[in-house]
Design an enzyme around this catalytic site. Sequence first.
Site, PDB file in Angstrom:
ATOM      1  NE  ARG A  98       6.300   5.104   0.608  1.00  6.81           N
ATOM      2  CZ  ARG A  98       6.447   5.306  -0.507  1.00  6.81           C
ATOM      3  NH1 ARG A  98       6.842   4.329  -1.158  1.00  6.81           N
ATOM      4  NH2 ARG A  98       5.975   6.477  -1.267  1.00  6.81           N
ATOM      5  CG  ASN A 124       2.720   3.455   0.356  1.00  3.73           C
ATOM      6  OD1 ASN A 124       2.954   3.676   1.553  1.00  3.73           O
ATOM      7  ND2 ASN A 124       2.626   4.403  -0.491  1.00  3.73           N
TER       8      ASN A 124
END
Lengths: 330, 753
Positions: free
Chosen positions: B19, B37
């Site tokens: 990320r 996620n």
Amino acid sequence: LAHGAGGKASRRLIEGLLVPYMMGDKPTELNDVAYIDADGRRLAFTADSFVVNPRVFPGGSIGELAVNGTINDLAMGGAKPLALVITLILEAGLATSELEREVAAIAKAAQRAGVPVVGGDTKVVEHGKADGLFITTAGIGLTDPRVSLSSKNVQPGDQVILSGPIGDHGITVLLARGELDLEADLTSDTRPLWPFVESLIEVAAPGLRWLRDPTRGGVATALNELARDAQVAVMLDEESIPVRPAVRGACEILGLDPLHIANEGQFLAIVSPEYADIALKTLRSMPGGENAQRIGEIQAEPKKAVLARSRYGGTRMIDMLIGDPLPRIC
Amino acid sequence: MKIARRIRIYGVVQGVGFRPFVFRIAKRLGLSGWVRNGESGVEIHVEGDAGVIQKFIQEITARPPVSAKITNLEIKDAAIQGASGFEIFTSTRHDRPTVHIPADLAVCSACLSELFDPGNRRRLYPYINCTDCGPRYTVIERLPYDRPYTTMRAWPMCPACSAEYHEPMDRRFHAQPTACPECGPHYYVRWQEGEIHGDEKAIEKTAELLRSGRIVAIKGLGGYHLACDAKNEEAVRELRRRKRRGEKPFALMVKDIDTARTLIDISAEEEELLTSSARPIVLARARRLLPGVAPDNSDLGVMLPYTPLHHLLFHFGAPDVLVMTSANRSSEPIVYQDEDALKSLQGIADAWLIGERPIARRVDDSVVRVSAFGPAVLRRARGYAPLPVAQLPSDRPILAVGADLKNTVTLVVNGKAIMSQHLGDLDRYEAYTAFEQTVYDLLSMYDVPLEETIVAYDLHPDYRSTAFAHRLETYKHLGIQHHRAHVASVLAERNALEKQVIGVAFDGTGFGDDGAIWGGELFVGSATKGLERCGHLRYAMLPGGDAAARMPLQALAGFFVDELELAMNVGKWLSLPERFFTALKMVEKRLRTFPTTSVGRLFDAAAALLGFTGVISFEGQAAIWLEHLARTAPLEKIYPFPWDGKELDYRPLLKEMVEDRLNGKDVAIIARAFHRSVAEGVFNSVRSLGATYGVDTVVLSGGVFQNSLLLADLKELFLKSDMHVWIGEGVPSNDGGISLGQVALVTATHSMY
Ligand SMILES: [Fe+3]
Ligand SMILES: [Mg+2]
Ligand SMILES: [Zn+2]
Ligand SMILES: [Zn+2]
């Protein structure tokens, strides 16, 4: 049916079939003896059958086994053997000389143990309907009020004492079949065990928790039953378990564990820690008890398991014998 | 023109810094949107100019974080949300976690340069890590992967660490095990003279002890190692003596790749493995012998430093080649708890280098080898476990408990097969405990209720794993035959459950359909339609069962079942030990003798015939001895190993070997010819079956196919044919792969209901 080798399979047979029919759902501890209370005294009662191939082997024969096996069951129940009855099932064609020899062996063993044979029966069956000679026995004994033997008394911290080297009987009989060319100076250990128990009761009665002669299925099976019934763990010290080199050698070749081999003249005693030393000392002072050993200890965890710790090889899990152990090493 | 795209990325993309990586690219390109996620991967919403978005996607796929692995990418049009900046959303836990528990990662190059940067606040700090590297599986106590659920929960972050942890642009954004010398755990060394605290001093002292030939227990990622100077013959011998370790080779850790090159031949593939973030032990051809390290072996197992601590050890002057063997008493699983290490390594270690960070579970070093068919994992543990190894078509969770030796367990959840680390031999109480623990661990981490789970087990009636499976109260129990599982493990890994193949499963021991001990099996079919046994090694006898596996001479006796007289003579001519004759008698009388088709035992028998007359001290020793003997000789001949359409007959093979042996032919040449003859036997039987059934792909599985000489011969033979050869890659060919094969066959069976 393949339940003869002792251990898991025969336990399944007993618990799955025999107990439900004979004893209903009444929860019961499975022992080799039953107790009967009569007039304030507690009698012990046992029955047993003997089949062995060959019938004669170094150090004994089927007749001797029948006597010692029966009175040892009584002794392990904490009872002084009083009398035996013996039934013989003969296959037609059995040599008279052989029959005579076994009858003599029975008489001699009974005399040695000081337990009279007070009755019995003889049946002859057709040739092919039995394997030479089967012996069925029943024995009665009188319990000593000073001891209470039960797996329920066994507690963490209790010591495991073994009367002497293991595996002699099983390997002797196997070698006597002549299927293996092994030089081994071995004899069966069959003998009466009551004198040892009697001495233990004298010195350690309050600390005696449980006794068992590890016959079929060996020490491993006897201790697994204990661990299961008492909901405890048995932790053995591998190096302290007495095994004769000849037994160890044969086991190595056969792929067997001495802990699974049958004995006819040894017993296991679970003794509270404060009585362990005196119990061991007493056994060792007796003829035939010189090799007695403290082989382990009862632990709380892991429940129902028998483990053997070795100084160098780590901790092994010891199972009940399941028939003939199959190869599993890849 | 401004557009919006929704991107879903699948694979190993969580717990690897994905990320922040996406965030940084988006920021740099001036795109807006968010990343989070998702249920089974990373989800991105991005808005901006179409060309820039194109570039964004390219950059993501071109250079993902080192330990990430993108398996699939989905791009869809989306409605513009008018996002102003780019944000990282924190993950939310769904009803069943589908995020993989990440595997442990070797220290990354960024952390390494900080480690040795005099100006860095983590200079020489043995627990340095970031989102690209460091511990994962070995610190996670439960999911979600968040600091309070790791073994780092006892060390609250200092303000500096906390700031990094919360800064999306930072390399340590959400790095769960992050720490620094201010706030984190430390190492100390303990030996008979006392303790030394302070990372630097403790590590320096350890290096000094190692230089002076001492044996030190060193706490690493997944357990303790016993380390000593590998070039100090005396130290190596002493370690063997104290550990009661027979001839089993020791693994080595070397300072760097250049040092590795002085010890082993390294191909490009091997270098890639050595330096991969999994940092396995790589088994490769030795260039030089280190006395006592790997007796009778021409391979060495070498790994590179993988924790900051290891780098520091070498930095502070530890010998540049260290024996780094799992700390335990012989044949026990690796020790991983401090107290246990101090107690059970008493009398083995001279000192203990102890790190304060607890290890959540024991994870051994992985072992990999590059054979003729490419890289193959021989022991799957650190760096690989517990990542998924296959995708299977099952909605229902499946648990497979594997085999009793080299045990692994596999859990299928949401169609992903998650395989545990190598757990060892379940005969050992410690290993058995780890086995039970791992089963319950995986079930609870993935929120899998047992009552909904199908449990698969091996058919062997004496396996502890089988008994355990039966005790579980589950949706259903299914027994899977050992060798079919071997074959299916390869099909599962290839995602080819429906593929029609000839399956060859050669190993030491497995329980067969007929109650015999199998180990030389040929199957035809597929995982979904079933694998039908269509051939096997001719049955031999196994006198003494497991005793024959420990004593190759006994195995040899069993292969003479039809030639007892010849066997007697061979025994006399070669003056074989008494044990051989005793075993022959057992075969003759069928005393504790089991029918077997084991090719593993055939290799043992060949080794015994050629001079390995002792007891083995580790699994596979005789076969390894034979392989290395064979590697020293040229290929001069091939023995007959005929296939009659049903059976591979070992008798002519054995007879000719006996003849050569009695004629005094060099045993290395016989060993070499034996290997090629087995390869020819496999090749001929597979080709004939392939033609009969119209199948062009063969699967080779089972422990025997870890023999790299045999594989090289097979490669040569199959190159000449038009058949494809599949062997296990990420999943071991040995019994470590059984649990995957079990789940694969359950999926197949179950979907037919
Ligand atoms: Fe196998
Ligand atoms: Mg009895
Ligand atoms: Zn890093
Ligand atoms: Zn800090």
